[in-house]
Motif scaffolding. Structure first.
Motif, mmCIF file in Angstrom:
data_model
loop_
_atom_site.group_PDB
_atom_site.id
_atom_site.type_symbol
_atom_site.label_atom_id
_atom_site.label_comp_id
_atom_site.label_asym_id
_atom_site.label_seq_id
_atom_site.Cartn_x
_atom_site.Cartn_y
_atom_site.Cartn_z
ATOM 1 N N LYS A 218 0.824 -1.212 0.000
ATOM 2 C CA LYS A 218 0.000 0.000 0.000
ATOM 3 C C LYS A 218 0.864 1.271 0.000
ATOM 4 O O LYS A 218 0.631 2.189 -0.785
ATOM 5 C CB LYS A 218 -0.905 -0.022 1.244
ATOM 6 N N VAL A 219 1.841 1.314 0.912
ATOM 7 C CA VAL A 219 2.615 2.554 1.074
ATOM 8 C C VAL A 219 3.847 2.600 0.166
ATOM 9 O O VAL A 219 4.352 3.687 -0.143
ATOM 10 C CB VAL A 219 3.047 2.762 2.547
ATOM 11 N N GLY A 220 4.342 1.430 -0.250
ATOM 12 C CA GLY A 220 5.565 1.391 -1.046
ATOM 13 C C GLY A 220 5.510 2.225 -2.313
ATOM 14 O O GLY A 220 6.452 2.991 -2.600
ATOM 15 N N PRO A 221 4.436 2.120 -3.125
ATOM 16 C CA PRO A 221 4.388 2.926 -4.350
ATOM 17 C C PRO A 221 4.463 4.428 -4.089
ATOM 18 O O PRO A 221 5.054 5.168 -4.884
ATOM 19 C CB PRO A 221 3.024 2.529 -4.959
ATOM 20 N N VAL A 222 3.863 4.890 -2.993
ATOM 21 C CA VAL A 222 3.919 6.319 -2.676
ATOM 22 C C VAL A 222 5.348 6.723 -2.321
ATOM 23 O O VAL A 222 5.865 7.749 -2.780
ATOM 24 C CB VAL A 222 2.956 6.653 -1.513
ATOM 25 N N GLU A 224 8.071 5.248 -3.193
ATOM 26 C CA GLU A 224 8.883 5.143 -4.407
ATOM 27 C C GLU A 224 8.660 6.373 -5.285
ATOM 28 O O GLU A 224 9.619 6.942 -5.822
ATOM 29 C CB GLU A 224 8.475 3.868 -5.150
ATOM 30 N N GLU A 225 7.411 6.792 -5.405
ATOM 31 C CA GLU A 225 7.070 7.939 -6.259
ATOM 32 C C GLU A 225 7.748 9.215 -5.790
ATOM 33 O O GLU A 225 8.180 10.027 -6.611
ATOM 34 C CB GLU A 225 5.541 8.118 -6.267
ATOM 35 N N ILE A 226 7.836 9.398 -4.461
ATOM 36 C CA ILE A 226 8.443 10.648 -3.958
ATOM 37 C C ILE A 226 9.945 10.507 -3.770
ATOM 38 O O ILE A 226 10.605 11.432 -3.281
ATOM 39 C CB ILE A 226 7.789 11.089 -2.624
ATOM 40 N N MET A 228 11.710 8.461 -1.751
ATOM 41 C CA MET A 228 12.195 8.254 -0.380
ATOM 42 C C MET A 228 12.208 6.781 0.024
ATOM 43 O O MET A 228 12.514 6.456 1.163
ATOM 44 C CB MET A 228 11.345 9.041 0.619
ATOM 45 N N ALA A 229 11.903 5.886 -0.915
ATOM 46 C CA ALA A 229 11.875 4.464 -0.570
ATOM 47 C C ALA A 229 13.255 3.984 -0.125
ATOM 48 O O ALA A 229 13.382 3.265 0.881
ATOM 49 C CB ALA A 229 11.375 3.644 -1.756
ATOM 50 N N ASP A 230 14.299 4.410 -0.837
ATOM 51 C CA ASP A 230 15.650 3.975 -0.474
ATOM 52 C C ASP A 230 16.014 4.430 0.932
ATOM 53 O O ASP A 230 16.624 3.671 1.697
ATOM 54 C CB ASP A 230 16.670 4.521 -1.475
ATOM 55 N N ALA A 231 15.648 5.652 1.277
ATOM 56 C CA ALA A 231 15.987 6.175 2.604
ATOM 57 C C ALA A 231 15.321 5.374 3.716
ATOM 58 O O ALA A 231 15.827 5.296 4.837
ATOM 59 C CB ALA A 231 15.570 7.645 2.698
ATOM 60 N N LEU A 232 14.157 4.774 3.399
ATOM 61 C CA LEU A 232 13.441 3.964 4.387
ATOM 62 C C LEU A 232 13.749 2.475 4.226
ATOM 63 O O LEU A 232 13.115 1.643 4.867
ATOM 64 C CB LEU A 232 11.928 4.197 4.270
ATOM 65 N N ASP A 233 14.724 2.165 3.382
ATOM 66 C CA ASP A 233 15.145 0.777 3.149
ATOM 67 C C ASP A 233 14.008 -0.068 2.576
ATOM 68 O O ASP A 233 13.914 -1.269 2.838
ATOM 69 C CB ASP A 233 15.649 0.138 4.452
ATOM 70 N N GLY A 240 7.079 -8.179 -4.763
ATOM 71 C CA GLY A 240 6.450 -6.982 -4.213
ATOM 72 C C GLY A 240 7.429 -6.183 -3.382
ATOM 73 O O GLY A 240 8.641 -6.387 -3.435
ATOM 74 N N PHE A 241 6.890 -5.259 -2.601
ATOM 75 C CA PHE A 241 7.732 -4.385 -1.786
ATOM 76 C C PHE A 241 8.174 -5.102 -0.518
ATOM 77 O O PHE A 241 7.439 -5.924 0.057
ATOM 78 C CB PHE A 241 6.969 -3.113 -1.410
#
Length: 282
Positions: A218-222, A224-226, A228-233, A240-241
């Protein structure tokens, strides 16, 4: 007491074995208390929101969360609890609210990150209850999940907006990094006895690992879009995520869903409505 067959619907908590009934009560109380305190924290952002409309939305979501709490406390009547006593008569030490809510929000980014991650984690667990065998939860949870879809869309919109502003982006990332591990851990330890019982008996439709996968889906695509996914590991893989951060279960109490700490008495007094106790209606 007769114990229901593994595939049958559970119409009442009295149909459950003692250990299963206790595990389900613990989960429902954690959800109810978390919703109660979440509504309180949201209400604190009614003033000081970036716009009048944002403040009105915060007020609306606070009302939603308090309504969700009341519906969830009412479920505990099936376990022999008095919902009114649960809402208004317990000390802070007995609250099972999400540990991420022990402290208030320090910024609008905290508020938005909490909706995106903590509220979504709670909704993920509510969804597992609705998909499980305990019929009273199914009957009460669906409307909550419908409202939670709007909360998520609201948070996702604000996350995108804040992330696009260079001077606010670091603050948002700090807020997301603060809440992500707490959101993931609250969904439970796969090795905990009570959690295993909830899953094996179909009272919660998904085990904690699956809940975390559903939450990240649910939250991973958001994130990734902004960017910040890498920063949150958080990363997207073939299945999937996933989040690469290891969760530390040292000191984990599966009944309180905490590794320590508790709600402070001042916040509990607000949640109980102490200042207006004489005006409480039956």
């Amino acid at each position: 007491m007769s114990v229901a067959s593994p595939d049958a619907r559970i119409e009442s908590a009295s149909e459950l074995a003692d250990e299963s009934r206790q595990a389900l009560r613990d989960l429902i109380l954690s959800l109810a208390d978390s919703k109660r305190v979440l509504g309180l924290r949201y209400s604190d952002r009614m003033l000081g929101a970036p716009t009048l409309e944002a403040g009105i939305a915060a007020s609306s979501m606070a009302q939603d969360e308090w309504g969700h709490a009341r519906l969830t406390y009412a479920l505990l009547g099936d376990f022999g609890d008095g919902p009114k006593a649960l809402e208004h008569e317990r000390p802070a030490a007995e609250y099972r609210s999400h540990p991420a809510l022990d402290a208030g929000f320090e910024s609008w980014s905290d508020f938005i990150a909490c909706i995106l991650l903590i509220d979504t984690a709670l909704a993920t667990q509510y969804g597992a209850l609705a998909d499980g065998r305990y019929t009273p939860a199914l009957n009460r949870v669906q409307k909550m999940l419908d409202e939670e879809r709007f909360h998520f869309q609201y948070a996702a919109g604000w996350v995108r907006k804040i992330a696009s502003i260079d001077e606010l982006r670091p603050e948002l990332q700090t807020s997301l990094c603060r809440y992500m591990p707490q959101a993931l851990q609250w969904l439970g330890d796969d090795a905990a006895a009570g959690t295993q019982r909830l899953t094996s008996e179909g009272l919660s439709a998904y085990d904690p690992t699956t809940l975390r996968q559903r939450f990240l889906a649910k939250v991973g695509p958001v994130l990734e879009e902004i960017g910040m996914a890498d920063a949150l590991d958080v990363s997207r893989g073939a299945e999937g995520f996933a989040c690469g951060t290891a969760l530390d279960w040292t000191g984990w109490n599966e009944r309180t869903r905490r590794t320590g700490g508790e709600l402070d008495e001042v916040t509990a007094a607000r949640a109980r409505g102490d200042k207006n106790r004489a005006l409480l209606l039956d």
